[in-house]
Design a protein around this motif. Structure first.
Motif, PDB file in Angstrom:
ATOM      1  N   MET A  22      13.365   2.421  -2.324  1.00 40.84           N
ATOM      2  CA  MET A  22      12.033   2.249  -2.357  1.00 40.84           C
ATOM      3  C   MET A  22      11.314   1.429  -1.181  1.00 40.84           C
ATOM      4  N   ALA A  23      11.766   0.532  -0.909  1.00 40.09           N
ATOM      5  CA  ALA A  23      11.198  -0.538  -0.185  1.00 40.09           C
ATOM      6  C   ALA A  23      11.211  -0.092   1.546  1.00 40.09           C
ATOM      7  N   GLU A  24      10.065  -0.372   1.844  1.00 42.80           N
ATOM      8  CA  GLU A  24       9.676   0.002   3.269  1.00 42.80           C
ATOM      9  C   GLU A  24       9.529  -1.218   4.206  1.00 42.80           C
ATOM     10  N   GLU A  50       1.829  -8.614   0.361  1.00 41.85           N
ATOM     11  CA  GLU A  50       1.222  -8.966  -0.823  1.00 41.85           C
ATOM     12  C   GLU A  50       0.874  -7.760  -1.917  1.00 41.85           C
ATOM     13  N   LYS A  51       0.067  -6.738  -1.149  1.00 37.97           N
ATOM     14  CA  LYS A  51      -0.199  -5.605  -2.099  1.00 37.97           C
ATOM     15  C   LYS A  51       0.679  -4.873  -2.688  1.00 37.97           C
ATOM     16  N   THR A  52       2.020  -4.741  -2.102  1.00 37.03           N
ATOM     17  CA  THR A  52       3.046  -4.260  -2.478  1.00 37.03           C
ATOM     18  C   THR A  52       3.919  -4.971  -3.373  1.00 37.03           C
ATOM     19  N   ASN A  53       3.861  -6.304  -3.493  1.00 34.86           N
ATOM     20  CA  ASN A  53       4.826  -7.229  -3.722  1.00 34.86           C
ATOM     21  C   ASN A  53       6.057  -7.340  -3.349  1.00 34.86           C
ATOM     22  N   GLY A  54       5.845  -6.973  -1.882  1.00 35.12           N
ATOM     23  CA  GLY A  54       7.098  -7.156  -0.938  1.00 35.12           C
ATOM     24  C   GLY A  54       7.990  -5.755  -0.711  1.00 35.12           C
ATOM     25  N   ASP A 247       2.868   6.622  -1.245  1.00 38.63           N
ATOM     26  CA  ASP A 247       1.320   6.659  -1.668  1.00 38.63           C
ATOM     27  C   ASP A 247       0.966   5.484  -1.626  1.00 38.63           C
ATOM     28  N   ALA A 248       1.395   4.597  -2.482  1.00 34.22           N
ATOM     29  CA  ALA A 248       1.059   3.267  -2.736  1.00 34.22           C
ATOM     30  C   ALA A 248       1.134   2.417  -1.440  1.00 34.22           C
ATOM     31  N   ASN A 249       2.259   2.611  -0.615  1.00 32.55           N
ATOM     32  CA  ASN A 249       2.554   1.817   0.584  1.00 32.55           C
ATOM     33  C   ASN A 249       1.296   2.287   1.814  1.00 32.55           C
ATOM     34  N   ARG A 250       1.193   3.545   1.528  1.00 32.30           N
ATOM     35  CA  ARG A 250       0.182   4.094   2.715  1.00 32.30           C
ATOM     36  C   ARG A 250      -1.321   3.674   2.258  1.00 32.30           C
TER      37      ARG A 250
END
Length: 336
Positions: A22-24, A50-54, A247-250
């Motif tokens: 899942m990590a980008e 920060e927004k994606t907790n790494g 979607d969350a990372n975008r």
């Protein structure tokens, strides 16, 4: 009992693999060194992490991934996911956005530069132009009007600029050529050596670049108000990489743009605020061009270069007049 522990271990291992999947992690290609010009990129990397907790991280590389004139090529083949470049480095590769580099557009502030860039970047013809390189325009890197630093006798008239060897790219280079100067498009990283070796007499940069690339260290004078234009340096992302984000990372990426641009403007303001102090410390003479000389410069460069650019774009199927009008109308709206 062993079976329970074995199942737990397998589950933990599977969860670890899932998290890794899942990590980008994006690679970002810029050049030079960290400076006011790159602070929005650094801030963007900080915010998305920060927004994606790494789960979404960016590795910003200063010259380690590509040469600055090849960043758009690297984006096109997916060599890295994000990059910064300047339109004037390769106008034939990104003709549509060179409207923002036309001389004497009349952009007065960094906020206005952001507004006109955003308007042009959103135009369908511009999106199509950059899509040829599998590139999506993400944000601009707004810079103030360029001015010259030089050695020897100050060039405070157009007559004195005749034959002047100047490091200037894009529309600024064309403007100087129109008054008899000799522009060269060495990269920003090469400007100091070009000045030191006498390849150029003068260098046209924004203030942060005169500091970052040390051209101010060789200067004896600086034009305070010539303001012939600026260069446009977007940050782009590889379309496939962007569309491949979760979607969350975008959302983390897209929702951070306004914040990082505001941060960039605040930070760049600090550079501008200390500029006069730098000039004094380095004993650099501030040259103020007369209104008459600036008017002569505009007459020689602004209208002819604009008309030539529009005709060239229209011949390529790019709506040059429409893009130029968009810039002017955006400036009017910004000032209302």
């Amino acid at each position: 009992m062993k079976s329970i522990f074995a199942k737990a271990a397998v589950a933990a291992l599977a969860l670890g693999f899932a998290s890794e999947t899942m990590a980008e992690e994006w690679n970002v290609s810029v050049w030079g060194k960290r400076r006011a010009f790159t602070e929005h990129i650094e801030k963007l990397a900080e915010l998305v992490a920060e927004k994606t907790n790494g789960d979404f991280t960016m590795n910003v590389s200063y010259g380690g991934l590509s040469k600055n004139k090849e960043n758009l090529d690297g984006i096109s083949i997916g060599a890295f996911e994000m990059a910064q470049f300047c339109a004037g480095y390769h106008p034939d590769k990104n003709p549509s956005i060179t409207v923002l580099e036309l001389p004497f557009l009349g952009v007065n502030t960094l906020e206005e530069e952001v507004a006109v860039s955003n308007a042009v970047y959103a135009h369908p013809a511009v999106e199509k132009d950059l899509a040829r390189w599998n590139a999506k325009l993400l944000m601009t890197s707004p810079m103030p009007q360029y001015n010259l630093v030089g050695t020897g006798e100050p060039r405070d008239t157009l007559e004195k600029m005749n034959g002047m060897r100047v490091r200037a790219t894009g529309g600024i280079g064309q403007a100087f050529k129109a008054i008899g100067a000799v522009p060269t498009s060495v990269t920003s990283s090469e400007a100091y050596n070009a000045m030191e070796s006498g390849v150029v007499d003068t260098v046209a940069f924004a203030q942060h670049a005169h500091l970052a690339f040390r051209t101010i260290d060789q200067a004896s004078w600086w034009t305070a108000n010539l303001n012939p234009g600026t260069v446009n340096c977007p940050v782009v992302v590889n379309i496939d990489a962007y569309e491949g984000l979760s979607d969350a990372n975008r959302e983390a990426l897209d929702s951070s743009i306004d914040t990082v641009i505001a941060y960039y403007l605040e930070n760049y303001g600090k550079t501008l605020a200390k500029w006069d102090q730098v000039l004094a410390e380095k004993n650099v003479t501030k040259v103020v061009m007369s209104d008459e000389e600036i008017a002569k410069f505009k007459a020689a460069a602004a209208d002819p270069i604009r008309d030539e650019w529009i005709a060239k774009m229209e011949a390529q199927g790019i709506p040059g007049q429409e893009l130029y009008d968009l810039v002017i109308e955006t400036l009017k709206k910004q000032r209302m």
